[in-house]
Write a protein that holds these residues in place. Structure first.
Motif, mmCIF file in Angstrom:
data_model
loop_
_atom_site.group_PDB
_atom_site.id
_atom_site.type_symbol
_atom_site.label_atom_id
_atom_site.label_comp_id
_atom_site.label_asym_id
_atom_site.label_seq_id
_atom_site.Cartn_x
_atom_site.Cartn_y
_atom_site.Cartn_z
ATOM 1 N N ALA A 1 50.345 46.874 61.152
ATOM 2 C CA ALA A 1 50.702 46.041 62.436
ATOM 3 C C ALA A 1 49.775 46.381 63.867
ATOM 4 O O ALA A 1 49.653 45.696 64.487
ATOM 5 C CB ALA A 1 52.024 46.376 62.734
ATOM 6 N N PRO B 1 45.654 43.522 64.390
ATOM 7 C CA PRO B 1 45.326 42.468 65.825
ATOM 8 C C PRO B 1 44.310 43.152 66.451
ATOM 9 O O PRO B 1 43.577 42.517 67.126
ATOM 10 C CB PRO B 1 46.673 42.619 66.327
ATOM 11 C CG PRO B 1 47.545 43.600 65.806
ATOM 12 C CD PRO B 1 47.217 43.590 64.481
ATOM 13 N N ARG C 1 43.008 35.901 74.642
ATOM 14 C CA ARG C 1 43.422 36.235 73.169
ATOM 15 C C ARG C 1 42.986 37.817 72.876
ATOM 16 O O ARG C 1 43.897 38.320 72.216
ATOM 17 C CB ARG C 1 42.628 35.212 72.172
ATOM 18 C CG ARG C 1 43.077 35.565 70.857
ATOM 19 C CD ARG C 1 42.704 34.437 69.714
ATOM 20 N NE ARG C 1 42.747 34.835 68.214
ATOM 21 C CZ ARG C 1 44.188 34.474 67.979
ATOM 22 N NH1 ARG C 1 45.050 34.075 68.618
ATOM 23 N NH2 ARG C 1 44.333 34.682 66.388
ATOM 24 N N ARG D 1 46.228 39.570 74.632
ATOM 25 C CA ARG D 1 47.370 39.437 73.891
ATOM 26 C C ARG D 1 47.518 40.118 72.394
ATOM 27 O O ARG D 1 48.280 41.006 72.086
ATOM 28 C CB ARG D 1 47.531 38.075 73.385
ATOM 29 C CG ARG D 1 47.977 37.098 74.461
ATOM 30 C CD ARG D 1 48.563 35.818 74.137
ATOM 31 N NE ARG D 1 47.622 34.735 73.157
ATOM 32 C CZ ARG D 1 46.680 34.091 73.580
ATOM 33 N NH1 ARG D 1 46.503 33.881 74.865
ATOM 34 N NH2 ARG D 1 45.893 33.512 72.625
ATOM 35 N N LEU D 2 46.344 40.143 71.713
ATOM 36 C CA LEU D 2 45.902 40.802 70.560
ATOM 37 C C LEU D 2 46.381 42.532 70.669
ATOM 38 O O LEU D 2 46.888 43.209 70.144
ATOM 39 C CB LEU D 2 44.764 40.327 69.782
ATOM 40 C CG LEU D 2 44.659 39.135 69.142
ATOM 41 C CD1 LEU D 2 43.216 38.830 69.001
ATOM 42 C CD2 LEU D 2 45.552 38.782 67.744
ATOM 43 N N THR D 3 45.667 42.699 71.760
ATOM 44 C CA THR D 3 45.508 44.164 72.092
ATOM 45 C C THR D 3 46.885 44.512 72.632
ATOM 46 O O THR D 3 47.407 45.815 72.086
ATOM 47 C CB THR D 3 44.495 44.450 73.099
ATOM 48 O OG1 THR D 3 43.196 43.963 72.819
ATOM 49 C CG2 THR D 3 44.558 46.295 73.554
ATOM 50 N N GLU D 4 47.415 44.081 73.323
ATOM 51 C CA GLU D 4 48.969 44.370 73.611
ATOM 52 C C GLU D 4 49.669 44.224 72.587
ATOM 53 O O GLU D 4 50.788 45.026 72.484
ATOM 54 C CB GLU D 4 49.500 43.138 74.683
ATOM 55 C CG GLU D 4 50.906 43.359 75.245
ATOM 56 C CD GLU D 4 51.402 42.242 75.894
ATOM 57 O OE1 GLU D 4 52.501 42.370 76.512
ATOM 58 O OE2 GLU D 4 50.655 41.229 76.389
ATOM 59 N N SER D 5 49.717 43.282 71.401
ATOM 60 C CA SER D 5 50.463 43.352 70.267
ATOM 61 C C SER D 5 50.084 44.652 69.333
ATOM 62 O O SER D 5 51.007 45.181 68.898
ATOM 63 C CB SER D 5 50.280 42.093 69.352
ATOM 64 O OG SER D 5 50.752 41.997 68.093
ATOM 65 N N ALA D 6 48.836 44.943 69.331
ATOM 66 C CA ALA D 6 48.546 46.149 68.789
ATOM 67 C C ALA D 6 49.051 47.465 69.337
ATOM 68 O O ALA D 6 49.875 48.412 68.618
ATOM 69 C CB ALA D 6 47.127 46.276 68.752
ATOM 70 N N GLU E 1 51.876 47.733 71.010
ATOM 71 C CA GLU E 1 53.277 47.448 70.748
ATOM 72 C C GLU E 1 53.725 48.097 69.539
ATOM 73 O O GLU E 1 54.520 48.946 69.283
ATOM 74 C CB GLU E 1 53.710 46.308 71.180
ATOM 75 C CG GLU E 1 53.760 45.613 72.534
ATOM 76 C CD GLU E 1 54.184 44.457 72.712
ATOM 77 O OE1 GLU E 1 54.351 43.592 71.457
ATOM 78 O OE2 GLU E 1 54.660 43.842 73.642
ATOM 79 N N ALA E 2 52.859 47.729 68.448
ATOM 80 C CA ALA E 2 53.112 48.351 67.340
ATOM 81 C C ALA E 2 52.920 49.767 67.071
ATOM 82 O O ALA E 2 53.626 50.453 66.391
ATOM 83 C CB ALA E 2 52.145 47.505 66.316
#
Length: 353
Positions: free
Chosen positions: A229, A233, A316, A319-324, A326-327
């Motif tokens: 997760a 990303p 993008r 966003r992908l870095t933020e998602s990573a 957060e996981a």
């Protein structure tokens, strides 16, 4: 690329030392077989593997291991250093497929051996020899990645636990390379296809699978889902940054000619996003032209910027870095590993090379 988190625990220096010791043993064996003929093989692999590289893959693997509770051991450092030989294999083969002239500011391996052929006035075509030599050296690095892993000193039970991840990672990057060349051949310019290629060619074997490999070395299979997760990303964001650098990067920093990805006809997310917005006309005319002039490169760059594709790709990445991240915040790992992996995420996505 230098970054303090890449040097934590002296890791870059230790990985370099493990690679140097292993390659010296392999050089000794090659020169036993035929010193004059095979010394250039050892020289070329030494130059590529020891002459540069970010060491991101060993870093993610090592801190994936430490995050799962593994203790610092030189044997583990040697095991994760094997990932650099997988990377060397991929780079050598990638440069052949892309007909790249340089790698890290030096002649690509196939060009190096073409020049050797010419200097020695050997028979046959110099470029054919260079290509054949590079294919074989790439294969050799892949073989050696196995050997370094199995001679790392890690016990057989641990190796058996981690080996399926190592094997799957090498399958995925090879399939990703095929998807890349097949996409160029078909001319597929969809962002969905570009994302698929990025995921398998780079994202999974750069970050996700090294993390899972490290966890397996520490018997931390429980972290595989959390590491995926985080790593998937982030790995895609890493590749998107690489795509931007392939078009807009400074050759003095990247070690590759400006606009090389455009001359090679790479159907990256950046290019796909530009075509979606601006239409294919300007790209059909120039993309993939190996003789593309600096003016042609500038025209394609302008089309990418004007279409909003550069901005869209940067968004993008964010966003992908933020998602990573957060996981990562939710992962049940050691505090030090969380700190270092956060820093490595920044190093992977906010770089100039």
């Amino acid at each position: 690329m230098t970054h303090p988190f890449l040097d934590r625990a002296g890791l870059r220096e230790r990985v370099h030392a493990a690679l140097g010791q292993f390659l010296q043993r392999r050089r000794d064996r090659l020169t036993e077989i035929e010193a004059e003929a095979l010394a250039p093989v050892a020289d070329a692999i030494d130059a590529l593997v020891l002459g540069g590289g970010k060491r991101l893959r060993p870093a993610f693997a090592y801190w994936g291991y430490r995050g799962a509770g593994g203790a610092d051991r030189d044997e583990i450092v040697a095991a994760v250093a094997a990932l650099e030989l997988v990377q060397a294999s991929a780079l050598i083969h990638d440069d052949v497929m892309d007909q790249s002239e340089t790698r890290r500011g030096e002649p690509a391996v196939h060009r190096r051996f073409a020049s050797l052929h010419a200097a020695e006035r050997w028979r046959g075509d110099r470029d054919d020899f260079g290509t054949a030599a590079a294919i074989l050296l790439g294969d050799l690095c892949l073989v050696w990645s196995d050997e370094l892993l199995h001679t790392s000193g890690v016990d057989p039970v641990t190796l058996a636990r981690a080996r399926p991840v190592f094997d799957e990672m090498r399958t995925e990057v090879t399939i990703g390379q095929y998807l890349d060349v097949q996409t160029q051949a078909t001319g597929d310019t969809s962002t969905a296809r570009a994302s698929l290629v990025a995921r398998f060619k780079s994202a999974k074997y750069t970050i996700e699978q090294p993390l899972v490999f490290g966890a397996a070395l520490a018997d931390g299979g429980r972290l595989a889902k959390a590491y995926s997760a985080f790593g998937l990303p982030l790995g895609e964001a890493f590749q998107l940054r690489d795509d931007i650098l392939g078009v807009f990067g400074d050759p003095a920093v990247t070690g590759k000619p400006a606009g090389d990805d455009l001359r090679e006809g790479k159907r990256t997310y950046l290019v796909a996003a530009a075509i979606e917005q601006a239409g294919p006309a300007v790209f059909d005319e120039h993309l993939g032209d190996p003789l593309l002039s600096e003016q042609g490169v500038a025209r394609l760059r302008a089309a990418i910027v004007d279409s909003g594709a550069l901005r869209r790709t940067e968004e993008r990445i964010a966003r992908l870095t933020e998602s990573a991240l957060e996981a990562l915040a939710q992962a049940e790992i050691t505090d030090e590993a969380r700190e270092v992996l956060t820093g490595l995420a920044q190093a992977a996505t906010q770089r100039a090379v």
